[in-house]
Design an enzyme around this catalytic site. Structure first.
Site, PDB file in Angstrom:
ATOM      1  N   ARG A  60       0.840  -1.210   0.000  1.00  0.00           N
ATOM      2  CA  ARG A  60       0.000   0.000   0.000  1.00  0.00           C
ATOM      3  C   ARG A  60       0.875   1.260   0.000  1.00  0.00           C
ATOM      4  O   ARG A  60       0.450   2.337  -0.403  1.00  0.00           O
ATOM      5  CB  ARG A  60      -0.980   0.005   1.186  1.00  0.00           C
ATOM      6  CG  ARG A  60      -1.884   1.237   1.232  1.00  0.00           C
ATOM      7  CD  ARG A  60      -3.168   1.048   2.036  1.00  0.00           C
ATOM      8  NE  ARG A  60      -2.962   0.364   3.283  1.00  0.00           N
ATOM      9  CZ  ARG A  60      -2.401   0.901   4.390  1.00  0.00           C
ATOM     10  NH1 ARG A  60      -2.021   2.156   4.379  1.00  0.00           N
ATOM     11  NH2 ARG A  60      -2.247   0.180   5.477  1.00  0.00           N
ATOM     12  N   TYR A 113     -16.752  14.412 -16.077  1.00  0.00           N
ATOM     13  CA  TYR A 113     -17.209  13.026 -15.992  1.00  0.00           C
ATOM     14  C   TYR A 113     -18.206  12.947 -14.823  1.00  0.00           C
ATOM     15  O   TYR A 113     -17.969  13.536 -13.755  1.00  0.00           O
ATOM     16  CB  TYR A 113     -16.015  12.090 -15.805  1.00  0.00           C
ATOM     17  CG  TYR A 113     -16.439  10.700 -15.415  1.00  0.00           C
ATOM     18  CD1 TYR A 113     -17.287   9.966 -16.240  1.00  0.00           C
ATOM     19  CD2 TYR A 113     -16.032  10.132 -14.215  1.00  0.00           C
ATOM     20  CE1 TYR A 113     -17.708   8.701 -15.875  1.00  0.00           C
ATOM     21  CE2 TYR A 113     -16.443   8.860 -13.845  1.00  0.00           C
ATOM     22  CZ  TYR A 113     -17.291   8.155 -14.681  1.00  0.00           C
ATOM     23  OH  TYR A 113     -17.715   6.908 -14.318  1.00  0.00           O
ATOM     24  N   ASP A 185      -7.892  16.760 -15.633  1.00  0.00           N
ATOM     25  CA  ASP A 185      -8.119  15.364 -15.971  1.00  0.00           C
ATOM     26  C   ASP A 185      -7.826  15.236 -17.462  1.00  0.00           C
ATOM     27  O   ASP A 185      -8.571  15.748 -18.299  1.00  0.00           O
ATOM     28  CB  ASP A 185      -9.576  14.998 -15.635  1.00  0.00           C
ATOM     29  CG  ASP A 185      -9.871  13.533 -15.887  1.00  0.00           C
ATOM     30  OD1 ASP A 185      -9.248  12.949 -16.779  1.00  0.00           O
ATOM     31  OD2 ASP A 185     -10.749  12.995 -15.185  1.00  0.00           O
ATOM     32  N   LYS A 210      -8.526   3.894 -19.473  1.00  0.00           N
ATOM     33  CA  LYS A 210      -8.852   4.269 -20.848  1.00  0.00           C
ATOM     34  C   LYS A 210      -7.631   4.071 -21.759  1.00  0.00           C
ATOM     35  O   LYS A 210      -7.141   2.973 -21.866  1.00  0.00           O
ATOM     36  CB  LYS A 210      -9.385   5.702 -20.854  1.00  0.00           C
ATOM     37  CG  LYS A 210     -10.477   5.960 -19.775  1.00  0.00           C
ATOM     38  CD  LYS A 210     -11.708   5.149 -20.035  1.00  0.00           C
ATOM     39  CE  LYS A 210     -12.831   5.235 -19.020  1.00  0.00           C
ATOM     40  NZ  LYS A 210     -12.672   5.776 -17.731  1.00  0.00           N
TER      41      LYS A 210
HETATM   42  N1  LCS Z   1     -12.135  10.946 -15.577  1.00  0.00           N
HETATM   43  C1  LCS Z   1     -12.684  10.800 -16.783  1.00  0.00           C
HETATM   44  C2  LCS Z   1     -12.538  11.882 -17.799  1.00  0.00           C
HETATM   45  C3  LCS Z   1     -13.403   9.654 -17.079  1.00  0.00           C
HETATM   46  O1  LCS Z   1     -13.943   9.522 -18.290  1.00  0.00           O
HETATM   47  C4  LCS Z   1     -13.552   8.653 -16.078  1.00  0.00           C
HETATM   48  C5  LCS Z   1     -14.344   7.416 -16.316  1.00  0.00           C
HETATM   49  C6  LCS Z   1     -12.946   8.852 -14.837  1.00  0.00           C
HETATM   50  C7  LCS Z   1     -12.232  10.007 -14.615  1.00  0.00           C
HETATM   51  C8  LCS Z   1     -13.037   7.828 -13.747  1.00  0.00           C
HETATM   52  O2  LCS Z   1     -12.175   6.780 -14.054  1.00  0.00           O
HETATM   53  P1  LCS Z   1     -12.400   5.282 -13.528  1.00  0.00           P
HETATM   54  O3  LCS Z   1     -12.548   5.366 -12.044  1.00  0.00           O
HETATM   55  O4  LCS Z   1     -13.615   4.754 -14.197  1.00  0.00           O
HETATM   56  O5  LCS Z   1     -11.123   4.613 -13.942  1.00  0.00           O
HETATM   57  N2  LCS Z   1     -15.133   7.497 -17.463  1.00  0.00           N
HETATM   58  C9  LCS Z   1     -15.989   6.627 -17.875  1.00  0.00           C
HETATM   59  C10 LCS Z   1     -16.770   6.814 -19.018  1.00  0.00           C
HETATM   60  O6  LCS Z   1     -16.813   7.825 -19.706  1.00  0.00           O
HETATM   61  N3  LCS Z   1     -17.468   5.745 -19.236  1.00  0.00           N
HETATM   62  O7  LCS Z   1     -17.290   4.795 -18.232  1.00  0.00           O
HETATM   63  C11 LCS Z   1     -16.338   5.317 -17.285  1.00  0.00           C
END
Ligand code: LCS
Length: 400
Positions: A60, A113, A185, A210
């Site tokens: 951790r 998001y 972001d 992503k």
């Molecule tokens: N920031 C952005 C711009 C995102 O698109 C997402 C997830 C996150 C943060 C959060 O990331 P995660 O915890 O899911 O790794 N975006 C998603 C989307 O557009 N569709 O499904 C998840």
């Protein structure tokens, strides 16, 4: 000091921060799938806890496989350091909470998001952290929202899901003038297309789920910044809230990074063609893609952002039911949230990724109820367009 080793991002994506395998010399860095690390003796353990001796303690707090990814990402984002998280939301929440306390105020883009918006609008409000949501393209609105207790500006560009883009020069200038921290972001661009540190942005977050990983098999996050900022995050919200990345996930993402630049270039090639096709189609009402000449941020493509990325938003002619029918008619493109994968993914933000917003909040953020978002994949572009075309054709046949 950046840990960048080579002149070109493509090379750093493969070599930077390599931990390797001193024991056997394997090319691929081993997965250090361990929760804890054995000390030679009690004194060594005490010295490591006291920070008087370098070395791992417990996963951790740090792990060699995760460290390789952190060092590589810092090199790609041109920052001194990085911290890896169990998800993108782990990175967003830990980064913001490490820099905010009760009584503080932040400025956030109105369109974000959906879960980032929910975190700030709901949870932070409960914790006594106040937020102003602004149109992040409006410098006057940002300046007007600054208060005595404002600590930071948090935003995305391009914005998920409507592809509105912010001007990094402008936001950085305002932040520097008022001594505010900037947190971006950068998920939609990846460091291949946009390096916000060049503009003085302090902290750069990615949902590594992503493009960074790119294969749809990991949920993870990362934050890049100065040693001081990253140490602060690691020693507070990462260590004590604990949303750490697993060694196995770090290994998969480091593997994904080796092909990041070629994948992203192909995503862009395909998305540019799909955007042109949609833009010229009589059955499509509007297309939002920064690579199109009529997009308000088209001037930022080739400067702030190398290319326009792999995500397109659009609205079809007809009713909401037609939009639903169109998506249900697709044969190859998957109806799924997420983006940046090899597969083309299509989704409806108002009922899916941006459902944490109320209808009124979506309207205020410029997220239309009929918007469709497509993450253009790595399939042959003709197959992607053919699938969209046949789904639109079915609508036309039904309408006739
Ligand atoms: N920031 C952005 C711009 C995102 O698109 C997402 C997830 C996150 C943060 C959060 O990331 P995660 O915890 O899911 O790794 N975006 C998603 C989307 O557009 N569709 O499904 C998840």
């Amino acid at each position: 000091m950046s840990n960048k080793l080579f002149k070109h991002l493509e090379t750093n994506a493969i070599h930077a921060g390599r931990v390797g395998d001193p024991s056997f010399g394997s090319l691929a860095t081993p997965i250090h799938q361990t929760s804890t690390f054995v000390f030679d003796n009690v004194q060594q353990g005490a010295n490591r806890f006291a920070g008087e001796e370098a070395g791992f303690i417990y996963s951790r707090l740090g792990n060699p496989t995760v460290m390789e990814l952190e060092q590589r990402m810092a090199a790609l984002e041109n920052t001194e350091a990085a911290a890896a998280f169990a998800s993108g939301m782990g990175a967003v929440s830990a980064t913001l909470l490490a820099n905010l306390k009760k009584g503080d105020h932040l400025i956030a883009s109105a369109a974000l998001y959906g879960c980032s918006f929910a975190l700030i609008n709901h949870k932070f409000a409960e914790l006594g952290i106040e937020a102003s949501f602004v149109d992040i393209t409006d410098a006057t609105a940002i300046e007007a929202a600054i208060k005595e207790n404002t600590q930071l500006i948090f935003f995305e560009t391009p914005i998920n899901p409507n592809l509105v883009c912010a001007d990094l020069n402008e936001i950085s200038r305002i932040a520097k003038r008022h001594e505010l921290l900037t947190v971006i972001d950068n998920t939609f661009m990846s460091p291949v297309l946009q390096q916000p540190s060049d503009y003085g942005v302090d902290l750069i977050i990615h949902s590594a789920t992503k493009y960074l990983n790119g294969h749809g098999d990991v949920v993870a996050g990362i934050c890049c910044g100065s040693v001081k900022q990253i140490e602060n995050i690691k020693m507070t919200t990462l260590k004590d809230m604990g949303a750490v990345m697993s060694p196995n996930d770090a290994w998969l993402i480091s593997r994904g990074l080796k092909t990041l630049s070629v994948r992203v270039e192909r995503h862009c090639d395909n998305a540019e063609k799909v955007a042109d096709y949609l833009d010229a189609h009589a059955g499509i009402k509007s297309v939002y893609y920064p690579g199109l000449k009529h997009h308000p941020a088209n001037h930022l493509v080739g400067t702030q952002m190398k290319r326009a990325g792999g995500v397109i938003a659009f609205e079809i002619e007809g009713s909401f039911d037609d939009a639903v029918r169109f998506m249900n008619n697709l044969k190859m493109c998957h109806i799924a949230v997420s983006l940046g994968d090899a597969e083309t993914l299509i989704q409806h933000p108002a009922s899916m990724t941006h459902s944490p917003y109320t209808e009124e909040e979506r309207a205020a953020a410029g997220i239309s109820e009929t918007l469709i978002r497509i993450s253009v994949g790595l399939e042959h572009v003709e197959d992607i367009i053919e699938d969209i075309e046949q789904a639109l054709q079915v609508l036309r046949v039904k309408a006739a």
